[in-house]
Design a protein around this motif. Structure first.
Motif, PDB file in Angstrom:
ATOM      1  N   PRO A   1      -3.424  22.323 -35.440  1.00 42.33           N
ATOM      2  CA  PRO A   1      -4.794  22.117 -36.127  1.00 42.33           C
ATOM      3  C   PRO A   1      -3.873  20.709 -37.076  1.00 42.33           C
ATOM      4  CG  PRO A   1      -3.994  24.368 -36.976  1.00 42.33           C
ATOM      5  CD  PRO A   1      -2.936  24.073 -36.046  1.00 42.33           C
ATOM      6  N   ALA A   2      -4.297  20.660 -37.844  1.00 49.51           N
ATOM      7  CA  ALA A   2      -3.897  18.777 -39.299  1.00 49.51           C
ATOM      8  C   ALA A   2      -3.026  19.751 -39.945  1.00 49.51           C
ATOM      9  CB  ALA A   2      -5.496  18.395 -39.696  1.00 49.51           C
ATOM     10  N   GLU A   3      -2.949  21.421 -40.960  1.00 43.54           N
ATOM     11  CA  GLU A   3      -2.420  21.751 -41.585  1.00 43.54           C
ATOM     12  C   GLU A   3      -1.794  23.477 -41.123  1.00 43.54           C
ATOM     13  OE1 GLU A   3      -4.984  22.161 -45.370  1.00 43.54           O
ATOM     14  OE2 GLU A   3      -4.409  19.677 -45.428  1.00 43.54           O
ATOM     15  N   LEU A   4      -0.891  23.669 -41.360  1.00 50.09           N
ATOM     16  CA  LEU A   4      -0.373  24.752 -41.046  1.00 50.09           C
ATOM     17  C   LEU A   4      -0.631  26.436 -40.969  1.00 50.09           C
ATOM     18  CD1 LEU A   4       1.228  26.206 -39.152  1.00 50.09           C
ATOM     19  CD2 LEU A   4       3.430  25.372 -40.406  1.00 50.09           C
ATOM     20  N   GLY A   5      -0.963  26.152 -43.120  1.00 46.93           N
ATOM     21  CA  GLY A   5      -1.254  27.219 -43.256  1.00 46.93           C
ATOM     22  C   GLY A   5      -0.532  28.914 -43.245  1.00 46.93           C
ATOM     23  N   PHE A   6       0.784  28.222 -44.245  1.00 48.59           N
ATOM     24  CA  PHE A   6       1.767  28.942 -44.257  1.00 48.59           C
ATOM     25  C   PHE A   6       1.936  29.735 -45.319  1.00 48.59           C
ATOM     26  CE2 PHE A   6       3.823  25.271 -44.841  1.00 48.59           C
ATOM     27  CZ  PHE A   6       5.230  25.884 -45.688  1.00 48.59           C
ATOM     28  N   VAL A   7       2.840  31.116 -45.990  1.00 47.95           N
ATOM     29  CA  VAL A   7       3.307  31.046 -46.675  1.00 47.95           C
ATOM     30  C   VAL A   7       4.709  31.213 -47.097  1.00 47.95           C
ATOM     31  CG1 VAL A   7       2.783  32.999 -49.015  1.00 47.95           C
ATOM     32  CG2 VAL A   7       1.278  32.633 -47.397  1.00 47.95           C
ATOM     33  N   GLY A   8       5.275  31.018 -48.577  1.00 44.63           N
ATOM     34  CA  GLY A   8       6.821  30.532 -48.984  1.00 44.63           C
ATOM     35  C   GLY A   8       7.055  31.274 -48.172  1.00 44.63           C
ATOM     36  N   GLY A   9       7.711  31.821 -46.806  1.00 44.20           N
ATOM     37  CA  GLY A   9       8.502  32.601 -46.568  1.00 44.20           C
ATOM     38  C   GLY A   9       8.404  33.486 -44.799  1.00 44.20           C
ATOM     39  N   GLN A  10       6.916  32.520 -44.144  1.00 47.06           N
ATOM     40  CA  GLN A  10       6.610  33.036 -43.483  1.00 47.06           C
ATOM     41  C   GLN A  10       8.130  32.395 -41.837  1.00 47.06           C
ATOM     42  OE1 GLN A  10       2.302  32.726 -43.946  1.00 47.06           O
ATOM     43  NE2 GLN A  10       2.479  34.762 -43.320  1.00 47.06           N
ATOM     44  N   TYR A  11       6.880  32.725 -41.290  1.00 43.28           N
ATOM     45  CA  TYR A  11       7.577  32.114 -39.751  1.00 43.28           C
ATOM     46  C   TYR A  11       6.757  31.557 -38.681  1.00 43.28           C
ATOM     47  CZ  TYR A  11       7.725  36.387 -37.768  1.00 43.28           C
ATOM     48  OH  TYR A  11       7.289  37.736 -36.991  1.00 43.28           O
ATOM     49  N   ILE A  12       7.669  30.498 -37.923  1.00 44.05           N
ATOM     50  CA  ILE A  12       6.546  30.718 -36.597  1.00 44.05           C
ATOM     51  C   ILE A  12       7.643  31.353 -35.409  1.00 44.05           C
ATOM     52  CG2 ILE A  12       5.243  28.100 -37.839  1.00 44.05           C
ATOM     53  CD1 ILE A  12       7.776  26.250 -36.267  1.00 44.05           C
ATOM     54  N   ILE A  13       6.913  30.682 -33.936  1.00 46.11           N
ATOM     55  CA  ILE A  13       7.296  31.316 -32.870  1.00 46.11           C
ATOM     56  C   ILE A  13       7.368  30.274 -32.262  1.00 46.11           C
ATOM     57  CG2 ILE A  13       7.350  32.561 -30.686  1.00 46.11           C
ATOM     58  CD1 ILE A  13       6.791  34.735 -32.326  1.00 46.11           C
ATOM     59  N   VAL A  14       8.490  29.780 -31.986  1.00 47.82           N
ATOM     60  CA  VAL A  14       7.966  27.811 -31.227  1.00 47.82           C
ATOM     61  C   VAL A  14       8.920  28.635 -29.227  1.00 47.82           C
ATOM     62  CG1 VAL A  14      10.109  25.872 -30.481  1.00 47.82           C
ATOM     63  CG2 VAL A  14       9.144  26.309 -33.116  1.00 47.82           C
ATOM     64  N   ASN A  15       7.700  27.637 -28.914  1.00 42.01           N
ATOM     65  CA  ASN A  15       7.931  27.762 -27.484  1.00 42.01           C
ATOM     66  C   ASN A  15       8.802  26.649 -26.778  1.00 42.01           C
ATOM     67  OD1 ASN A  15       7.195  27.988 -24.611  1.00 42.01           O
ATOM     68  ND2 ASN A  15       5.057  27.598 -24.634  1.00 42.01           N
ATOM     69  N   SER A  16      10.170  27.257 -25.875  1.00 42.19           N
ATOM     70  CA  SER A  16      11.010  26.150 -25.906  1.00 42.19           C
ATOM     71  C   SER A  16      10.705  25.633 -24.328  1.00 42.19           C
ATOM     72  CB  SER A  16      12.451  26.923 -25.493  1.00 42.19           C
ATOM     73  OG  SER A  16      11.866  27.238 -24.618  1.00 42.19           O
ATOM     74  N   GLY A  17       9.495  25.808 -24.016  1.00 45.05           N
ATOM     75  CA  GLY A  17       8.659  25.295 -22.462  1.00 45.05           C
ATOM     76  C   GLY A  17      10.074  25.895 -21.250  1.00 45.05           C
ATOM     77  N   LYS A  18      11.015  26.753 -21.861  1.00 44.24           N
ATOM     78  CA  LYS A  18      12.044  27.406 -20.716  1.00 44.24           C
ATOM     79  C   LYS A  18      11.878  28.320 -20.328  1.00 44.24           C
ATOM     80  CE  LYS A  18      15.318  23.421 -21.450  1.00 44.24           C
ATOM     81  NZ  LYS A  18      16.309  23.417 -22.239  1.00 44.24           N
ATOM     82  N   ALA A  19      11.856  29.005 -19.173  1.00 45.67           N
ATOM     83  CA  ALA A  19      12.005  30.712 -18.666  1.00 45.67           C
ATOM     84  C   ALA A  19      12.872  31.074 -19.332  1.00 45.67           C
ATOM     85  CB  ALA A  19      11.734  30.989 -17.694  1.00 45.67           C
ATOM     86  N   LEU A  20      13.310  32.569 -19.925  1.00 40.73           N
ATOM     87  CA  LEU A  20      14.654  33.286 -19.524  1.00 40.73           C
ATOM     88  C   LEU A  20      14.452  33.860 -18.559  1.00 40.73           C
ATOM     89  CD1 LEU A  20      12.925  35.224 -23.553  1.00 40.73           C
ATOM     90  CD2 LEU A  20      14.942  33.449 -22.576  1.00 40.73           C
ATOM     91  N   PRO A  21      16.051  34.486 -19.079  1.00 38.20           N
ATOM     92  CA  PRO A  21      17.088  35.066 -16.877  1.00 38.20           C
ATOM     93  C   PRO A  21      15.631  35.551 -16.529  1.00 38.20           C
ATOM     94  CG  PRO A  21      18.369  34.831 -18.886  1.00 38.20           C
ATOM     95  CD  PRO A  21      16.988  34.257 -19.532  1.00 38.20           C
ATOM     96  N   ASN A  22      14.995  36.809 -17.456  1.00 38.24           N
ATOM     97  CA  ASN A  22      13.993  37.965 -17.154  1.00 38.24           C
ATOM     98  C   ASN A  22      12.476  37.329 -17.065  1.00 38.24           C
ATOM     99  OD1 ASN A  22      12.790  37.928 -19.642  1.00 38.24           O
ATOM    100  ND2 ASN A  22      12.831  39.691 -20.310  1.00 38.24           N
ATOM    101  N   GLY A  23      12.565  35.999 -17.012  1.00 31.32           N
ATOM    102  CA  GLY A  23      11.474  35.211 -16.340  1.00 31.32           C
ATOM    103  C   GLY A  23      10.045  35.003 -17.526  1.00 31.32           C
ATOM    104  N   LYS A  24      10.809  35.710 -18.268  1.00 33.93           N
ATOM    105  CA  LYS A  24       9.388  35.221 -19.356  1.00 33.93           C
ATOM    106  C   LYS A  24       9.736  34.185 -20.916  1.00 33.93           C
ATOM    107  CE  LYS A  24       8.939  40.354 -20.744  1.00 33.93           C
ATOM    108  NZ  LYS A  24       9.738  41.174 -22.405  1.00 33.93           N
ATOM    109  N   PRO A  25       8.971  34.005 -21.204  1.00 33.92           N
ATOM    110  CA  PRO A  25       8.752  32.482 -21.659  1.00 33.92           C
ATOM    111  C   PRO A  25       9.768  32.165 -22.994  1.00 33.92           C
ATOM    112  CG  PRO A  25       6.462  33.829 -21.798  1.00 33.92           C
ATOM    113  CD  PRO A  25       7.436  34.918 -21.087  1.00 33.92           C
ATOM    114  N   GLY A  26      10.335  31.489 -23.093  1.00 28.00           N
ATOM    115  CA  GLY A  26      11.121  31.254 -23.937  1.00 28.00           C
ATOM    116  C   GLY A  26      11.260  30.913 -25.382  1.00 28.00           C
ATOM    117  N   LYS A  27      10.968  31.984 -26.125  1.00 28.41           N
ATOM    118  CA  LYS A  27      10.808  31.507 -27.141  1.00 28.41           C
ATOM    119  C   LYS A  27      10.827  32.102 -28.193  1.00 28.41           C
ATOM    120  CE  LYS A  27       4.891  31.675 -26.004  1.00 28.41           C
ATOM    121  NZ  LYS A  27       4.245  32.268 -25.943  1.00 28.41           N
ATOM    122  N   ARG A  28      11.309  31.746 -28.897  1.00 34.22           N
ATOM    123  CA  ARG A  28      12.390  32.171 -30.393  1.00 34.22           C
ATOM    124  C   ARG A  28      11.468  31.934 -32.091  1.00 34.22           C
ATOM    125  NH1 ARG A  28      13.907  34.383 -26.836  1.00 34.22           N
ATOM    126  NH2 ARG A  28      15.898  34.474 -26.126  1.00 34.22           N
TER     127      ARG A  28
END
Length: 247
Positions: free
Chosen positions: A29-56
């Motif tokens: 959306p146009a604004e994230l809406g986070f509170v100072g100290g929080q985090y996001i989970i980035v999707n790398s678009g790549k798969a991990l060795p176990n086949g799961k999405p590479g998100k950090r």
């Protein structure tokens, strides 16, 4: 299921050899809406060795006063799917993520003297917390310590000085043995114990190395602090503490 957001890279540059700084603007959306100290989970678009999405997960070190843009500061890990993805981002690139997540933030309620201790990359969560709009009323009563293995680790000291609100009683960097050394945990705990002796805090925020945070939390609990007064955000060495952010 987590809702996927999208952001565009406005600026990207390397810091201290192995750190990626990325300034982003929201697309959807146009604004994230986070509170100072929080985090996001980035999707790398790549798969991990176990086949799961590479998100950090990465904490947001920028102020939550601005919701249309945000910063990420990520230490590059040689085999890290997420950190290498962020490192390779260039101006104009877009990426997807979910969030914001986490409970490492000020509730907005009146607080007395506050202690904020971060180790290593955990400073990103601390910076977000201390720069958050919920903190200003208590800033003159906030003590901050950043424990690292060297003076040129991760975020340049000059940047930390520029980003920290001037009213914060900050001590950094406090040099401790590097990650993986035997004396590290004991040295870190000793540093904190000596610097808070005789002080009483209404709230304590800990972020970074889970092995150190576990010992620090136990130290404060033995002093009589209750669980709700000690907020913990682990970045690595999660130990028995709940995961909150990763490299």
């Amino acid at each position: 299921m987590a809702v996927s957001f999208k952001a565009r890279v406005v600026r990207a540059e390397p810091w201290n050899g192995d750190t990626a700084y990325v300034h982003c603007e929201m697309i959807e959306p146009a604004e994230l809406g986070f509170v100072g100290g929080q985090y996001i989970i980035v999707n790398s678009g790549k798969a991990l060795p176990n086949g799961k999405p590479g998100k950090r997960a990465y904490s947001i070190p920028s102020s939550d006063v601005e919701q249309r843009c945000f910063d990420l500061v990520v230490k590059r890990i040689p085999q890290g799917v997420g950190s290498n993805f962020v490192w390779d981002l260039k101006e104009g690139d877009t990426f997807e993520f979910s969030g914001p997540w986490g409970k490492y933030y000020c509730s907005g309620e009146a607080e007395g003297e506050t202690l904020c201790v971060s180790t290593d990359t955990g400073i990103t969560a601390a910076l977000g917390l201390l720069r958050g709009k919920r903190r200003p009323k208590a800033l003159r009563q906030t003590r901050f310590l950043w424990l690292t293995g060297s003076h040129d680790y991760f975020i340049p000291v000059s940047i930390v000085k520029a980003w920290l609100p001037g009213a914060v009683d900050a001590r950094f960097p406090v040099i401790i043995p590097p990650v993986g050394t035997e004396a590290r945990i004991a040295a870190a705990v000793k540093e904190v114990e000596s610097r808070v002796a005789g002080a009483t805090f209404s709230k304590i925020y800990l972020s970074g190395d889970g092995l150190i945070l576990r010992e620090l939390k136990e130290f404060f609990l033995t002093l009589g602090y209750t669980e709700d007064r000690v907020v913990v955000e682990t970045f690595f060495n999660h130990a028995s503490l709940k995961t909150a952010s990763a490299a």
